[in-house]
Design an enzyme around this catalytic site. Structure first.
Site, PDB file in Angstrom:
ATOM      1  N   GLY A 145       0.819  -1.209   0.000  1.00  0.00           N
ATOM      2  CA  GLY A 145       0.000   0.000   0.000  1.00  0.00           C
ATOM      3  C   GLY A 145       0.852   1.258   0.000  1.00  0.00           C
ATOM      4  N   ILE A 182       9.178 -13.796  -2.637  1.00  0.00           N
ATOM      5  CA  ILE A 182      10.275 -14.750  -2.453  1.00  0.00           C
ATOM      6  C   ILE A 182       9.854 -15.888  -1.525  1.00  0.00           C
ATOM      7  CG2 ILE A 182      12.716 -15.028  -1.791  1.00  0.00           C
ATOM      8  CD1 ILE A 182      12.217 -13.069  -4.183  1.00  0.00           C
ATOM      9  N   ASP A 210       3.479 -13.130   4.930  1.00  0.00           N
ATOM     10  CA  ASP A 210       2.233 -12.369   5.097  1.00  0.00           C
ATOM     11  C   ASP A 210       1.664 -11.880   3.770  1.00  0.00           C
ATOM     12  OD1 ASP A 210       1.894 -12.424   7.894  1.00  0.00           O
ATOM     13  OD2 ASP A 210       3.479 -10.942   8.139  1.00  0.00           O
ATOM     14  N   GLU A 211       2.537 -11.317   2.924  1.00  0.00           N
ATOM     15  CA  GLU A 211       2.074 -10.727   1.665  1.00  0.00           C
ATOM     16  C   GLU A 211       1.392 -11.789   0.795  1.00  0.00           C
ATOM     17  OE1 GLU A 211       2.635  -7.450   0.505  1.00  0.00           O
ATOM     18  OE2 GLU A 211       3.426  -6.896   2.470  1.00  0.00           O
ATOM     19  N   HIS A 251      14.966 -10.057   2.795  1.00  0.00           N
ATOM     20  CA  HIS A 251      14.168  -9.035   3.482  1.00  0.00           C
ATOM     21  C   HIS A 251      13.945  -9.428   4.944  1.00  0.00           C
ATOM     22  CE1 HIS A 251      10.745  -6.587   4.664  1.00  0.00           C
ATOM     23  NE2 HIS A 251      11.024  -5.795   3.655  1.00  0.00           N
ATOM     24  N   GLU A 296      15.314  -8.084   8.531  1.00  0.00           N
ATOM     25  CA  GLU A 296      14.307  -7.931   9.584  1.00  0.00           C
ATOM     26  C   GLU A 296      14.072  -9.198  10.408  1.00  0.00           C
ATOM     27  OE1 GLU A 296      10.790  -6.249   7.882  1.00  0.00           O
ATOM     28  OE2 GLU A 296      11.824  -4.449   7.206  1.00  0.00           O
ATOM     29  N   VAL A 331      13.515  -6.918  -6.320  1.00  0.00           N
ATOM     30  CA  VAL A 331      14.070  -5.649  -6.814  1.00  0.00           C
ATOM     31  C   VAL A 331      15.120  -5.130  -5.841  1.00  0.00           C
ATOM     32  CG1 VAL A 331      11.896  -5.045  -7.950  1.00  0.00           C
ATOM     33  CG2 VAL A 331      12.346  -4.167  -5.677  1.00  0.00           C
TER      34      VAL A 331
END
Length: 264
Positions: A45, A84, A88-89, A145, A175, A203
């Site tokens: 978002g 990847i 959650d996404e 990530h 993270e 990316v």
């Protein structure tokens, strides 16, 4: 029956990065199913808002995209995630797909990059195609990530497989685990004198530019250098790697073939 291909990624606000990574993936995926019209959605978002405010560009969320496709009369929609890990996404996409399933005759969803045991082995082969050949006292370090979701374990699993197979690379996460400090300590003990830093992300965006490659106090480049290990950053996303794009294509084709079998 009208057929669509919806390619869903986290997204990026960098236009050149989008072209080199997301558009490159979309192009290869679309070429693998030429009977489908191509559409795009982002899950972030924050990025969607930034693109609208800064550039006047409107990108749909997966939910918005699917509703529009139903309104436009598409009854057979194939979705491919460019995420990847199954975090959650991706789980959000799965939930949204489930709620809108009644609107379509056929709705298929291709899984993220690291979804099966074979994917890990294939990804290591794919990474070799983009890695510089490290000297004896060098290693490549990939920055993932990371996630608060339990799927963060994927990064540790990939790192473990690399070590077990004597692969000249390691994996850390921004993270979650494995933290960069763990890698620095481990590589120092091994006598590694130099590392090549690469993003393990679709990316090379903010994390790669700031957390990995910058001169900031807490960047991976700075932390490795402070530990006496020379660090050379490479700013290319996984979407630039043809072998990684081929993995996403294989996941899409697998999802389509499974749904064909179920329909039969």
């Amino acid at each position: 029956m009208k057929k669509a291909l919806l390619v869903v990624s986290f997204g990026t606000s960098y236009h050149d990065t989008c072209e080199k990574n997301i558009v490159a993936c979309e192009r290869d995926l679309a070429a693998s199913c030429p009977d489908r019209d191509l559409f795009r959605a982002f899950t972030s978002g924050m990025i969607i808002r930034k693109l609208k405010q800064r550039d006047g560009i409107e990108i749909d969320t997966p939910l918005q995209a699917l509703k529009k496709l139903a309104e436009q009369g598409y009854q057979d929609v194939a979705i491919q995630s460019l995420h990847i890990i199954n975090g959650d996404e991706y789980e959000k996409i799965v939930r949204e797909v489930q709620t809108l399933r009644p609107l379509f005759t056929r709705l298929t969803l291709g899984v993220p990059l690291l979804s099966s045991h074979d994917d890990y082995a294939q990804l290591m082969q794919a990474l070799q195609q983009q890695m510089p050949v490290p000297a004896d006292n060098e290693k490549v370090v990939f920055m993932g990530h990371g996630a608060s979701h339990h799927a963060f374990a994927a990064y540790a699993c990939l790192d473990h497989m690399m070590m077990a197979q004597g692969f000249p690379a390691r994996v850390g996460a921004v993270e979650s685990y494995p933290e960069v400090d763990i890698l620095i300590e481990s590589l120092s003990k091994e006598g590694v004198k130099a590392v090549h830093l690469m993003p393990l992300m679709l990316v090379a965006g903010d994390h790669a530019i700031n957390d990995m490659a910058s001169d900031e106090d807490d960047s991976w480049k700075t932390l490795f250098t402070a530990a006496g290990i020379t660090a050379t950053p490479w700013l290319s996303g996984l979407g630039e790697n043809p072998a990684v794009r081929a993995m996403f294509v294989a996941h899409l084709q697998q999802a389509l073939s499974v749904s064909m079998e179920e329909a039969a």
